[in-house]
Motif scaffolding. Structure first.
Motif: not given
Length: 612
Positions: A287-293, A295, A309, A312-313, A316
Motif C-alpha cells: 500500500r505504501e509503495r502504491i501510494g507513491s506509485g 510518482r 494514473r 495506479v488506479d 489500488i
C-alpha cells in the motif's frame, strides 16, 4: 418411476438411472476422481462419497443387490452382495485364481460374460478403465479380446426383472469409468447401445451445499444458521470456483492445519491454489509503495501521465481486494488486467516492467511473450504444453510453467493482435476464470497475476503496397488519439476476429498512450546521456562530462525521429554519442581519469566526438 432419493440426485446420476433400462453398457467420463454429494432425503444427512459408491447407492435404489468392481490394481472385488451372487460370479470367472494372478485383462472377458448372462441381477463397474493398458494400446491382444467381447455382449445382453421402482426389466449393466470416451475405440462408443455420460464440474449450488457442511469446523467459525454463517458460506462457495468438491474438503483441512480463521477463508483457498502462504497483495508495504506509485512510475515512464494514473488506479483496486468486485467470480480472476495501446516506443513495455517491480519488489517478477511468435495455431503448445503422446509433452508450456513456478508475477503479452484467434481464445479462460488447463490436463491458476496486453491497433495500417502507414500522426490531440485507437480495438475484436467476448473481459481497462512530445524528448535526452556517463564511470573509472551544446545537438536530431517514440531518441543517443565515445575512450592514454565531450561532428564515416 423414480423415488425421492433419485429425484434429488445430481443430473448425471439421474441420467444413469434412465439408462439402466435402455443401455446395456454405460461409459462415464468427466470428474471421476471427485466426490459426489448425495443430498438429504427422509431426514438422512447429506454426505460425500466416491463415484463408484454413488453408483452402488443408485443401483441399490433401483433394486440391484449385487455389484462387482474391477480396477487395474486390485482386480475384481465385491462392492455390494446381499445374496452372494457377485462373489459367485467372480469365482466362476477365475477358476483356481489363475486369471486373477494374470491380471484383470485376462479375467475380464470371462467375467463380462458371466455378469451379462447371469440369471440373477448383477452390475459390473470397470474403475480406471483407461489404465488397463498404458496409452490405450488397442492393438494389445488381451485388451483387444476384452473389448471385442464387451462389444459382442452389448448386442446380445438380456434383461432381468429387478425388484425396484422401475416398471420394466433392466440390463445387468456394465459401467466403464473413463478419463475420456476416446479411451475406447469408436466402434465401442459410436453405436446406440452404449450411453456416454459425463460428470460435470460442481456448480455453485453444489459447492455451497458442501461448504455449508464444512464451515462449522473452521477456526473461529460463526454460529450455525446465523447471518454471519450464511454470509461466510456464500463467500467461501464463490471463492471455490473451478475447484472440485474433494479439493474444497482439502481447503478446509488446510485452513484447520494452518489455523486460518473462518473470516480469512480466502487466504486458505489462495494457498491451496498456488501453494504459497505469503500474499504480497496483503503486504502493508505494498500500500505504501502504491501510494507513491504515480510518482515512481512517472519517473520511469515519461510523458504518459494518463497511462500512469489509470495503471495506479487498477493497482489500488487490487490491493484493496476489489478486483472483479462487480461480478460473482471475485476469487479466481487475475488481480488486474491492463490493455496498453498506442504508438511504438512510447513506454508500454517499460511501464509494465516498472509496475512489476513496484508491486512484487523484484525485477524477475516479469515475463514477456512476443505474440507475433504465436501467429500460427499450432504454437498453442508452446504456451500450454503439448498433449500426452506428442513431442515436447514432458517439457510443459512456457506460460503455464512460468505461472506454476512463480504465481505472483506480471505477464506481458506483447502485440496481442498478432496472435492466432485460437490462441486468443485461451485468454477468455484466463480473464474470465483465472485459470488455464495445460497440455497434461493440470490446472494452473492466474488469480495472483497481473496481466498486461500491448497493441499498436489504430495507430498504423498496411496500405495496398504492404507498407505500414500511420492512421493518427504525432501532434494529434490526445482525445482524438484515444478515441481512434479505442474504436480500432473494438473493430478488431468484434468484427475482424469475431471475439467480442474477449473485449468484454478486458472491459474499461484499456489504457491509451500518447505520442512522445518534444517536451518529453527534452527530458529523455539528458536521462539517456546520464545513463551513458554512469556506465562509463562504472566500467572504466573515467569521469565524462557532456557539454550543454552536445545535449542540444542530440536533442535537435532526436526531434526528427519522434515517429519512433522513445526508441528513436535512444537510437539517436546511441548513434551520435555512445558509439563514437567508445572509440574515443579506447584511444585515450592509459591512466586518464576525466574528459569532456565538447562537440559532435558528422562525416561520411559517421559521428565523431570532440574531447576537450
Amino acid at each position: 418411476m423414480s423415488s425421492p432419493f433419485i429425484d434429488a440426485l445430481p443430473a448425471w446420476l439421474r441420467e444413469i438411472d434412465v439408462a439402466l433400462a435402455a443401455n446395456p453398457q454405460i461409459m462415464v467420463t468427466g470428474a471421476l476422481r471427485d466426490l459426489v454429494l448425495l443430498p438429504t432425503v427422509g431426514g438422512a444427512a447429506s454426505r460425500l462419497v466416491t463415484v463408484p459408491e454413488a453408483l452402488r447407492m443408485l443401483l441399490a435404489e433401483a433394486g440391484h443387490r449385487s455389484v462387482i468392481v474391477v480396477d487395474p490394481v486390485h482386480g475384481a472385488s465385491v462392492l455390494m452382495d446381499t445374496d452372494g451372487v457377485a462373489a459367485g460370479l467372480i469365482r466362476a470367472a477365475q477358476p483356481g485364481n489363475a486369471a486373477a494372478a494374470a491380471g484383470p485383462l485376462r479375467l475380464l472377458p470371462r467375467l463380462l460374460h458371466e455378469v451379462v448372462h447371469s440369471d440373477r441381477p448383477c452390475c459390473l463397474i470397470l474403475d480406471s478403465a483407461s489404465r488397463f493398458v498404458p496409452a490405450a494400446d488397442f492393438a494389445d491382444p488381451e485388451l483387444h479380446r476384452m473389448l471385442v467381447t464387451a462389444e459382442r455382449l452389448m448386442a446380445v445382453a438380456p434383461r432381468r426383472q429387478v425388484a425396484g421402482p422401475h416398471l420394466t426389466s433392466l440390463y445387468n449393466t456394465v459401467f466403464w469409468l473413463l478419463d475420456g470416451e476416446n479411451d475406447l475405440p469408436h466402434w465401442m462408443v459410436g453405436g446406440q447401445l452404449a450411453r456416454v455420460i459425463s460428470i460435470p464440474a460442481p456448480g455453485l449450488a453444489q459447492r455451497r451445499a458442501v461448504v455449508s457442511l464444512l464451515v462449522s469446523s473452521l477456526p473461529e467459525a460463526p454460529e450455525d444458521d446465523s447471518a454471519e454463517f450464511h454470509t461466510l458460506v456464500d463467500r467461501y462457495a464463490a471463492q471455490t470456483s473451478g475447484l472440485t468438491l474433494r479439493s474444497i474438503m482439502e481447503v478446509n483441512r488446510l485452513a484447520i492445519d494452518r489455523r486460518i480463521p473462518a473470516a480469512r477463508i480466502e487466504d486458505a483457498v489462495r494457498t491451496f491454489r498456488v501453494g504459497i502462504p505469503d500474499n504480497p497483495w496483503q503486504d502493508p508495504a505494498l500500500r505504501e509503495r502504491i501510494g507513491s506509485g504515480a510518482r515512481l512510475l512517472g519517473s520511469k515512464v515519461l510523458g504518459q501521465p494518463v497511462a500512469v494514473r489509470k495503471s495506479v488506479d487498477i493497482l489500488i483496486r487490487s490491493a484493496m481486494g476489489l478486483s472483479g468486485a462487480h461480478t460473482a467470480g471475485v476469487a479466481t480472476r487475475p488481480q488486474g488486467v491492463l490493455f496498453f495501446a498506442g504508438p511504438t516506443g512510447v513506454g508500454k513495455t517499460e511501464l509494465a516492467k516498472a509496475i512489476a517491480e513496484l508491486v512484487f519488489g523484484r525485477a524477475d517478477a516479469f515475463v514477456r511473450f512476443d505474440m507475433s511468435e504465436f501467429s500460427a495455431e499450432h504454437n498453442e503448445a508452446r504456451l500450454i504444453g503439448a498433449p500426452p503422446g506428442y513431442s515436447g509433452h514432458h517439457s510443459g508450456g512456457e506460460l503455464t510453467n512460468a505461472v506454476r513456478q512463480q504465481p505472483f508475477r506480471l505477464i506481458l503479452f506483447d502485440e496481442i493482435e498478432k496472435a492466432a484467434p485460437r490462441i486468443l481464445d485461451k485468454f477468455l479462460q484466463i480473464l474470465g476464470d483465472g485459470r488455464l488447463t495445460d497440455g497434461s490436463g493440470s490446472t494452473v491458476y492466474f488469480s495472483e497475476t497481473l496481466i498486461v496486453f500491448t497493441s499498436n491497433l489504430g495507430v498504423y495500417r498496411t496500405d495496398d503496397s504492404g507498407r505500414r502507414v500511420p492512421v493518427v500522426a504525432r501532434g494529434t490531440p490526445y482525445g482524438t488519439v484515444e478515441s481512434t485507437i479505442r474504436a480500432a480495438i473494438g473493430e478488431f475484436f468484434t468484427k475482424e476476429i469475431g471475439r467480442p467476448e474477449l473485449l468484454r473481459r478486458i472491459g474499461e481497462d484499456v489504457v491509451v498512450f500518447d505520442f512522445i512530445s518534444e517536451e518529453t524528448a527534452a527530458e529523455l535526452v539528458p536521462l539517456f546521456v546520464g545513463n551513458v556517463v554512469a556506465r562509463v564511470r562504472a566500467g572504466t573509472g573515467i569521469t565524462v562530462t557532456i557539454e550543454e551544446t552536445v545535449h542540444k545537438q542530440l536533442l535537435d536530431i532526436a526531434l526528427t525521429r519522434l515517429d519512433f517514440g522513445g526508441g528513436g531518441v535512444a537510437a539517436t543517443v546511441e548513434a551520435m554519442l555512445v558509439n563514437p565515445l567508445a572509440r574515443a575512450l579506447f584511444e585515450l592514454p592509459a591512466g586518464t581519469r576525466a574528459t569532456t565531450v565538447v562537440g559532435l561532428t558528422e562525416s561520411g564515416e559517421g559521428w565523431t566526438v570532440m574531447l576537450g
